[in-house]
Scaffold this motif. Sequence first.
Motif, PDB file in Angstrom:
ATOM      1  N   VAL A  92      -2.476  12.966 -10.079  1.00 56.50           N
ATOM      2  CA  VAL A  92      -2.000  12.550 -11.403  1.00 56.50           C
ATOM      3  C   VAL A  92      -3.123  12.796 -12.408  1.00 56.50           C
ATOM      4  O   VAL A  92      -4.231  12.296 -12.228  1.00 56.50           O
ATOM      5  N   THR A  93      -2.831  13.576 -13.436  1.00 53.84           N
ATOM      6  CA  THR A  93      -3.819  13.758 -14.495  1.00 53.84           C
ATOM      7  C   THR A  93      -3.225  13.287 -15.819  1.00 53.84           C
ATOM      8  O   THR A  93      -2.031  13.009 -15.917  1.00 53.84           O
ATOM      9  N   GLY A  95      -1.788  13.607 -19.457  1.00 58.69           N
ATOM     10  CA  GLY A  95      -1.039  14.621 -20.178  1.00 58.69           C
ATOM     11  C   GLY A  95      -1.765  15.142 -21.408  1.00 58.69           C
ATOM     12  O   GLY A  95      -1.449  16.223 -21.905  1.00 58.69           O
ATOM     13  N   HIS A  96      -2.750  14.376 -21.909  1.00 57.56           N
ATOM     14  CA  HIS A  96      -3.506  14.822 -23.087  1.00 57.56           C
ATOM     15  C   HIS A  96      -4.777  15.579 -22.695  1.00 57.56           C
ATOM     16  O   HIS A  96      -4.995  16.707 -23.100  1.00 57.56           O
ATOM     17  N   CYS A  97      -5.643  14.913 -21.905  1.00 56.51           N
ATOM     18  CA  CYS A  97      -6.959  15.514 -21.652  1.00 56.51           C
ATOM     19  C   CYS A  97      -7.054  16.147 -20.260  1.00 56.51           C
ATOM     20  O   CYS A  97      -8.041  16.809 -19.953  1.00 56.51           O
ATOM     21  N   ASP A  98      -6.029  15.931 -19.435  1.00 61.03           N
ATOM     22  CA  ASP A  98      -5.924  16.570 -18.114  1.00 61.03           C
ATOM     23  C   ASP A  98      -6.965  16.097 -17.098  1.00 61.03           C
ATOM     24  O   ASP A  98      -7.112  16.707 -16.047  1.00 61.03           O
ATOM     25  N   ARG A  99      -7.693  15.025 -17.384  1.00 57.66           N
ATOM     26  CA  ARG A  99      -8.592  14.488 -16.367  1.00 57.66           C
ATOM     27  C   ARG A  99      -7.763  13.747 -15.308  1.00 57.66           C
ATOM     28  O   ARG A  99      -6.731  13.157 -15.635  1.00 57.66           O
ATOM     29  N   PRO A 100      -8.203  13.753 -14.048  1.00 60.11           N
ATOM     30  CA  PRO A 100      -7.516  12.947 -13.030  1.00 60.11           C
ATOM     31  C   PRO A 100      -7.510  11.480 -13.426  1.00 60.11           C
ATOM     32  O   PRO A 100      -8.501  10.972 -13.965  1.00 60.11           O
ATOM     33  N   VAL A 101      -6.391  10.806 -13.193  1.00 60.94           N
ATOM     34  CA  VAL A 101      -6.236   9.403 -13.614  1.00 60.94           C
ATOM     35  C   VAL A 101      -5.782   8.561 -12.445  1.00 60.94           C
ATOM     36  O   VAL A 101      -4.844   8.920 -11.734  1.00 60.94           O
ATOM     37  N   ARG A 102      -6.498   7.451 -12.242  1.00 62.91           N
ATOM     38  CA  ARG A 102      -6.038   6.421 -11.332  1.00 62.91           C
ATOM     39  C   ARG A 102      -5.789   5.167 -12.145  1.00 62.91           C
ATOM     40  O   ARG A 102      -6.143   5.093 -13.330  1.00 62.91           O
ATOM     41  N   PRO A 247       1.730  10.934 -17.670  1.00 66.36           N
ATOM     42  CA  PRO A 247       1.210  11.657 -16.508  1.00 66.36           C
ATOM     43  C   PRO A 247       1.551  13.152 -16.519  1.00 66.36           C
ATOM     44  O   PRO A 247       2.574  13.572 -17.054  1.00 66.36           O
ATOM     45  N   ARG A 248       0.673  13.923 -15.913  1.00 66.47           N
ATOM     46  CA  ARG A 248       0.941  15.306 -15.547  1.00 66.47           C
ATOM     47  C   ARG A 248       0.645  15.375 -14.054  1.00 66.47           C
ATOM     48  O   ARG A 248      -0.269  14.704 -13.583  1.00 66.47           O
ATOM     49  N   LEU A 249       1.437  16.136 -13.309  1.00 68.43           N
ATOM     50  CA  LEU A 249       1.236  16.205 -11.861  1.00 68.43           C
ATOM     51  C   LEU A 249       0.707  17.566 -11.463  1.00 68.43           C
ATOM     52  O   LEU A 249       1.265  18.596 -11.844  1.00 68.43           O
ATOM     53  N   ARG A 250      -0.375  17.544 -10.691  1.00 72.70           N
ATOM     54  CA  ARG A 250      -0.968  18.777 -10.192  1.00 72.70           C
ATOM     55  C   ARG A 250      -1.068  18.713  -8.670  1.00 72.70           C
ATOM     56  O   ARG A 250      -1.110  17.637  -8.089  1.00 72.70           O
TER      57      ARG A 250
END
Length: 280
Positions: A92-93, A95-102, A247-250
């Motif tokens: 999960v990153t 959606g704005h800055c694309d850093r991984p997010v927990r 979220p963005r999913l990678r």
Amino acid sequence: MRRYGEWRRTLGISDASLSSRLRALTDAGLLATRPYREGGRSRHEYRLTDSGRDTWALLAAIWLWERAWVPREVPLPDPVHTGCGAVSDLLVTCGHCDRPVRLDDLDLDPAARVPIVGPPGARLHPRRTRAALPADPLSVFPGAMEIIGDRWGAAVLSAAVVGIRTFSGFERGLGVSPDVLADRLRRFRALGVLDRDAEGYLLTARGRATFPILTCLADWGRRWMTADGRPAAYPGVHRACGRLFGPRLRCAECREELGFGTVLPADLVPGGARKHVDSG
Ligand SMILES: [Zn+2]
Ligand SMILES: [Zn+2]
């Protein structure tokens, strides 16, 4: 699958159950019927709508959480990213800055009293108590159904995510009746997503790992369930970039962005998985 008979054969589901589910999914706008002709007769099949297709991320999140955290006799299939061929996991990153997010990377304000997944509206009639965890082998995701199988479950877990810890805090924050609340808290402890200490309830590692499920659910809701005009959920602020989180999913292996149909069970991928990675 698009046709009644395909679901009927594959799932071994009763006609009554299948008909009512297809009707509910069509009424909710996730499926749309399309006519076709077979043997001189006019019939209809079911196609995913845009909002139906958009549930893929939530379903993938459910599958991977259940596979990693809910013990079962027959393991769920390995998830393969069709782009790189690896057995992978969701990353999960932001959606704005694309850093991984927990979960810990978000600022969630318990005083806002608006959980990631909001409490159900007053018009709903939640089941007051629920039966035991299904032992039915056809129940594919029994753990996830505890969490999001009814709206109070999702709301109670989301409230725990934003840091609400006491019985009265849940009661006030959600407007939930004490017996429904007690039932959900008991079940979440039995499932191992909540624990208790001297100050109240808190998420376990298994509970914190539901973050992709909750955030995908909230994100889908924001896109498709805005009819009543009220904000359904407060997604939290991504501390690193200061923006409201979406979220963005990678793919956790190759970092490619995932989309509909790009994560498949290993047995449905031609040639199988390229390599095996322990995504535990
Ligand atoms: Zn960010
Ligand atoms: Zn990949």
